[in-house]
Motif scaffolding. Sequence first.
Motif, PDB file in Angstrom:
ATOM      1  N   SER A 239       0.766  -1.178  -0.134  1.00  0.00           N
ATOM      2  CA  SER A 239      -0.031   0.013   0.086  1.00  0.00           C
ATOM      3  C   SER A 239       0.954   1.278   0.043  1.00  0.00           C
ATOM      4  O   SER A 239       0.533   2.100  -0.723  1.00  0.00           O
ATOM      5  CB  SER A 239      -0.906   0.087   1.090  1.00  0.00           C
ATOM      6  N   ALA A 240       1.982   1.435   0.747  1.00  0.00           N
ATOM      7  CA  ALA A 240       2.780   2.531   1.061  1.00  0.00           C
ATOM      8  C   ALA A 240       3.584   2.419  -0.246  1.00  0.00           C
ATOM      9  O   ALA A 240       3.586   3.912  -0.669  1.00  0.00           O
ATOM     10  CB  ALA A 240       3.554   2.147   2.050  1.00  0.00           C
TER      11      ALA A 240
ATOM     12  N   GLY B 179       4.411   3.160  -4.042  1.00  0.00           N
ATOM     13  CA  GLY B 179       3.470   3.281  -5.022  1.00  0.00           C
ATOM     14  C   GLY B 179       4.068   4.475  -5.884  1.00  0.00           C
ATOM     15  O   GLY B 179       5.315   4.809  -5.561  1.00  0.00           O
ATOM     16  N   LEU B 180       3.036   5.081  -6.531  1.00  0.00           N
ATOM     17  CA  LEU B 180       3.431   6.398  -7.270  1.00  0.00           C
ATOM     18  C   LEU B 180       4.298   7.294  -6.438  1.00  0.00           C
ATOM     19  O   LEU B 180       4.906   8.149  -6.868  1.00  0.00           O
ATOM     20  CB  LEU B 180       2.357   7.012  -7.879  1.00  0.00           C
ATOM     21  N   GLY B 181       3.831   7.362  -5.053  1.00  0.00           N
ATOM     22  CA  GLY B 181       4.464   8.222  -4.164  1.00  0.00           C
ATOM     23  C   GLY B 181       5.651   8.201  -4.068  1.00  0.00           C
ATOM     24  O   GLY B 181       6.523   9.157  -3.924  1.00  0.00           O
TER      25      GLY B 181
ATOM     26  N   TYR C  70      -5.941   9.037  -8.810  1.00  0.00           N
ATOM     27  CA  TYR C  70      -4.815   7.994  -8.690  1.00  0.00           C
ATOM     28  C   TYR C  70      -4.634   6.905  -9.690  1.00  0.00           C
ATOM     29  O   TYR C  70      -3.892   6.592 -10.382  1.00  0.00           O
ATOM     30  CB  TYR C  70      -4.818   7.072  -7.350  1.00  0.00           C
TER      31      TYR C  70
ATOM     32  N   PHE D 217       1.601  10.899   2.657  1.00  0.00           N
ATOM     33  CA  PHE D 217       0.860  10.325   1.294  1.00  0.00           C
ATOM     34  C   PHE D 217       1.757   9.110   1.076  1.00  0.00           C
ATOM     35  O   PHE D 217       1.050   7.901   0.782  1.00  0.00           O
ATOM     36  CB  PHE D 217       1.285  11.186   0.059  1.00  0.00           C
ATOM     37  N   SER D 218       3.114   9.008   1.075  1.00  0.00           N
ATOM     38  CA  SER D 218       4.028   7.817   0.637  1.00  0.00           C
ATOM     39  C   SER D 218       3.762   6.646   1.753  1.00  0.00           C
ATOM     40  O   SER D 218       3.833   5.630   1.164  1.00  0.00           O
ATOM     41  CB  SER D 218       5.428   8.193   0.584  1.00  0.00           C
TER      42      SER D 218
ATOM     43  N   SER E 176       0.818   5.857   3.302  1.00  0.00           N
ATOM     44  CA  SER E 176      -0.449   5.658   3.186  1.00  0.00           C
ATOM     45  C   SER E 176      -1.100   5.656   4.589  1.00  0.00           C
ATOM     46  O   SER E 176      -2.235   5.243   5.041  1.00  0.00           O
ATOM     47  CB  SER E 176      -0.820   4.372   2.634  1.00  0.00           C
TER      48      SER E 176
HETATM   49  N1  PHE Z   1       1.205   5.526  -0.635  1.00  0.00           N
HETATM   50  C1  PHE Z   1       0.775   5.340  -2.011  1.00  0.00           C
HETATM   51  C2  PHE Z   1       1.728   5.862  -2.720  1.00  0.00           C
HETATM   52  O1  PHE Z   1       2.797   6.174  -2.207  1.00  0.00           O
HETATM   53  C3  PHE Z   1      -0.633   6.314  -2.036  1.00  0.00           C
HETATM   54  C4  PHE Z   1      -1.681   5.857  -1.098  1.00  0.00           C
HETATM   55  C5  PHE Z   1      -2.160   6.946  -0.211  1.00  0.00           C
HETATM   56  C6  PHE Z   1      -2.114   4.423  -0.981  1.00  0.00           C
HETATM   57  C7  PHE Z   1      -2.886   6.590   0.875  1.00  0.00           C
HETATM   58  C8  PHE Z   1      -3.332   4.404  -0.452  1.00  0.00           C
HETATM   59  C9  PHE Z   1      -3.648   5.206   0.705  1.00  0.00           C
HETATM   60  O2  PHE Z   1       1.665   6.105  -3.818  1.00  0.00           O
END
Ligand code: PHE
Length: 534
Positions: free
Chosen positions: A62-63, A65-67, A143, A263-264, A266
Motif C-alpha cells: 500500500s505504502a 506506489g506512485l508516491g 490515482y 502520502f507515501s 498511506s
Molecule cells: N502510499 C501510496 C503511494 O505512495 C498512495 C496511497 C495513499 C495509497 C493513501 C493508499 C492510501 O503511492
Amino acid sequence: MMNIADRGTKLRPARETLRPTFAIFVTVGLRTGNFTLPTYMSEESRASFGGKISAILVAAGSAIGLGSIWRFPYMAGEHGGAAFLLVYLLCVFVVGIPVMLAEFAVGRKTHLNAVGAFRSLSKRWKWVGYNGALAALFISGYYYIVAGWSLEYLVSSLFGPLYTSTESFTAQFDAFQASPRQAIYTVIFILLTHMIIIRGVEKGIEKAAKVMMPALFIILIVMAIRVAFMPDAAEGYWFFLKPDFSEAFAPQTIFTAIGQAFFSLSVGMGCMVTYASYFKRDNNLTTTAFSVSLLTLLVAVLAGLVIFPAVFSAGLEPTEGASLIFVTLPEIFKGMPFAALWSAVFFILLTLASLTSTISFHEVLTAYFAEEHKLSRKNATRLTSALSVALCALTLAFTFDINIGSWLHLEDISFFEIFDYTTANILMPLGGLFTCIFAAWYMKPTFLRGEMTNYGELRGRAFPLLRFTLRYITPAAYLHLRMQPRAALTLSALTLLLRSARNDSTKTEPHEGGRPERETFTATIKTCASTTAD
Ligand code: PHE
C-alpha cells in the motif's frame, strides 16, 4: 555482569525489528502460529493475512506506489535533492511511523473496517473513519488515472509508438492525455484492481503483494545497477546525496516533506486501519510499522538512485516536475541499447507498485460497504469499482477540455486538482492528526500499550517514546503543516506546561475513553487557534 541468556533477550527486540525486513528478500510467506485473545470481532469469522511477512508485504504494498517512485524523485528534484531526503527521513520517523502504529492499533484491536473500527471504540470518533473512507473515495478519482499512464507507457514501450514515433516525448505525453486512450487505460486499471479485490483478502490482496513486492525490489535494484554505469552518473549521485542545509530548513521543504511522508506511507486514510484489521493477534505492530516504513524509504532512495544519475547522464534538468518520469525517462532510455526493453521494465515496476496501492484504498471502501452496509463482498467490490469509474470519468471530463462544467461555472477547475488537493492537503492530514489524538489522548494508555506488547507477550520498550511522540511531537509537526510555526511552537509549549501541571496524567484516566485528557487537548487547540487568528 549480564549473562548470555539475558544478553539474548536484550538483543531480541533489535533483531526482531530488522529480521523481517531482510527476510522478505529471502523467504516469502512464512506462516506463524496464532493464539486467541478477546477481540471485538472473532478472528475465525474474518479473513486474515497469513503471517508476519505477509502483513509487512501487504502494508508495504500500500505504502510503496506512485508516491515513492514518481512523486518523491520530482519533489526531491524541486526541493534541493539530499536536503529534501533528510527532512523527509525525519518526517517519516516523527510523523509517519507513530501515526501508522496508531492506525495499526485501532485496526487490529477491533478487526473492523475503518468506520466500524472507530465507531466500535467510540461513537463520537466514527467520523475519523468516515474521513478516511471519503479520502479513499477521492484518491480513487485521480490515482487510477496516473496509474493508467504507467500502463499505457508499458504497452507503448513494448508495442510502440513510444520509441518508434518521430514526435517528441512531451508531444506524445500531451497527445496521450488528450486522447480517449487515457480513459481506456484508467478503466483497465480499475478492472485489474477489481479482479484482485474480488478474490478476497488472502487469495487476492495477500497473494498479489507476495508476488509483486519482491518483483518490484528486484527490478529497482537491477535498474539502479544499470544506471550506475551510465556516463556522468556521479553528478546525479552528488545532487541526490549531498545535503544542502540551507535548503533543508526552508519552510517549503518542510511543508512538502511532511505531505510526502504521509502520502507515501498511506497514513490518514484508514488504509492501515483496514489492513491491520486482517493482522493476526501475534503480529508485532512496532516491527511491522518500522519494516513498512524502512522499505518505503528504501524504495524512495532507490528510485532517486535510478532517476537522478540517469537525468544527469542525459544532460537533463532534475527539476522537471511531474513529467520527470513520463517525459525525461523515455528520453534517457532512448539513448540506451535495448531502449524499449529497459523502458518496459521500468513501467512494469511502476504499474506493479501502483496496483498494490490501488488495491489498498479500494479495500478501505470495499470493507466499509461490506461490513457497515451488509453487502456481500462481491457487491461491495462492484460498488467501489463503479464509484471509482464514475469519479475518474468526472475527473477526465473536467480536466481535459471537455467543458461539461460550463453551466456550473467549473470550466477552470479540474477535478484532478480538487481530488488531489483535498486528499493530500485536507483529508489525510486531518485523519492522521485525529487518529494520533484519539490513540494517545482520548484512549487509555493501556490501549496502545496492549496493542504494542500483544497484551504482555512482547516487551514494548518503545511504548513510552511512541506515546510521547504521538501526544506532543506528531501533533506539533502536523499543525506546523497547517498553521504558522509560531502556533505550532505555542502548542508544544502549552502541552508541555499542562503536562507538568498534572503530575500524573495516567491517574486521571478512569476508562478506555479518557475524558479529562481529551478536554485538556481541546482547550489547547482552541488556545492555539486563537493565537493563529491573532
Ligand atoms: N502510499 C501510496 C503511494 O505512495 C498512495 C496511497 C495513499 C495509497 C493513501 C493508499 C492510501 O503511492
